[in-house]
Motif scaffolding. Structure first.
Motif, short mmCIF file in Angstrom:
data_model
loop_
_atom_site.label_atom_id
_atom_site.label_comp_id
_atom_site.label_asym_id
_atom_site.label_seq_id
_atom_site.Cartn_x
_atom_site.Cartn_y
_atom_site.Cartn_z
N CYS A 12 0.83 -1.20 0.00
CA CYS A 12 0.00 0.00 0.00
C CYS A 12 0.87 1.26 0.00
O CYS A 12 0.62 2.20 -0.76
CB CYS A 12 -0.92 -0.02 1.21
SG CYS A 12 -1.95 1.44 1.40
N ARG A 13 1.90 1.27 0.82
CA ARG A 13 2.77 2.44 0.93
C ARG A 13 3.61 2.65 -0.33
O ARG A 13 3.74 3.78 -0.80
CB ARG A 13 3.65 2.31 2.16
CG ARG A 13 2.84 2.38 3.45
CD ARG A 13 3.66 2.13 4.69
NE ARG A 13 2.81 2.15 5.87
CZ ARG A 13 3.26 2.29 7.10
NH1 ARG A 13 4.54 2.40 7.33
NH2 ARG A 13 2.41 2.31 8.11
N VAL A 14 4.15 1.58 -0.87
CA VAL A 14 4.94 1.71 -2.10
C VAL A 14 4.03 2.14 -3.24
O VAL A 14 4.38 3.02 -4.05
CB VAL A 14 5.68 0.40 -2.44
CG1 VAL A 14 6.31 0.47 -3.83
CG2 VAL A 14 6.75 0.13 -1.40
N ASN A 15 2.85 1.56 -3.32
CA ASN A 15 1.92 1.91 -4.40
C ASN A 15 1.45 3.36 -4.27
O ASN A 15 1.25 4.04 -5.28
CB ASN A 15 0.76 0.93 -4.44
CG ASN A 15 1.21 -0.46 -4.85
OD1 ASN A 15 2.27 -0.64 -5.43
ND2 ASN A 15 0.40 -1.46 -4.54
N ALA A 16 1.30 3.84 -3.05
CA ALA A 16 0.98 5.26 -2.84
C ALA A 16 2.13 6.13 -3.34
O ALA A 16 1.90 7.18 -3.95
CB ALA A 16 0.69 5.53 -1.36
N ALA A 17 3.35 5.69 -3.10
CA ALA A 17 4.52 6.43 -3.59
C ALA A 17 4.55 6.44 -5.12
O ALA A 17 4.86 7.46 -5.74
CB ALA A 17 5.81 5.81 -3.04
#
Length: 113
Positions: A12-17
């Motif tokens: 989720c965090r990488v995809n948000a980045a």
């Protein structure tokens, strides 16, 4: 802050980045935004941004994963790590794919013993 996130949260965090970078946000600004959004350090947020820039989106495995330890000859372990690095994926993803393909091929052939 201070604890590791699970695979789904990491994705989720990488995809948000990835989304922030794709929208044109500079890396430093994307890291600040992620740090605020996910209540993590800017240093950790920058790791998410770097992963996003270098590898793109992260796909979350639909199945639960478990640790599975095996012993391999050192030269084979080196080759597997090198292949994972060259592919840009993780060691776990490479081994999962290889074992899945091996098992599928084994099901297609009748057993001789």
């Amino acid at each position: 802050v201070g604890s590791r996130c699970g695979a789904a949260e990491f994705a989720c965090r990488v995809n948000a980045a990835v989304e922030l970078l794709d929208a044109g946000a500079p890396a430093a600004e994307a890291a600040r935004m992620l740090a605020d959004r996910f209540d993590c350090s800017q240093r950790q947020a920058r790791r998410y941004v770097d992963r996003a820039a270098g590898g793109g989106r992260v796909v979350v495995a639909a199945e639960e994963t478990v640790v599975f330890t095996v012993k391999l000859p050192a030269p084979l372990a080196i080759r597997v790590r090198e292949r994972a690095r060259e592919s840009g994926g993780t060691l776990s993803a490479l081994v999962t794919r290889a074992l899945t393909e091996f098992l599928v091929r084994g099901q297609a052939r009748p057993r001789l013993w």
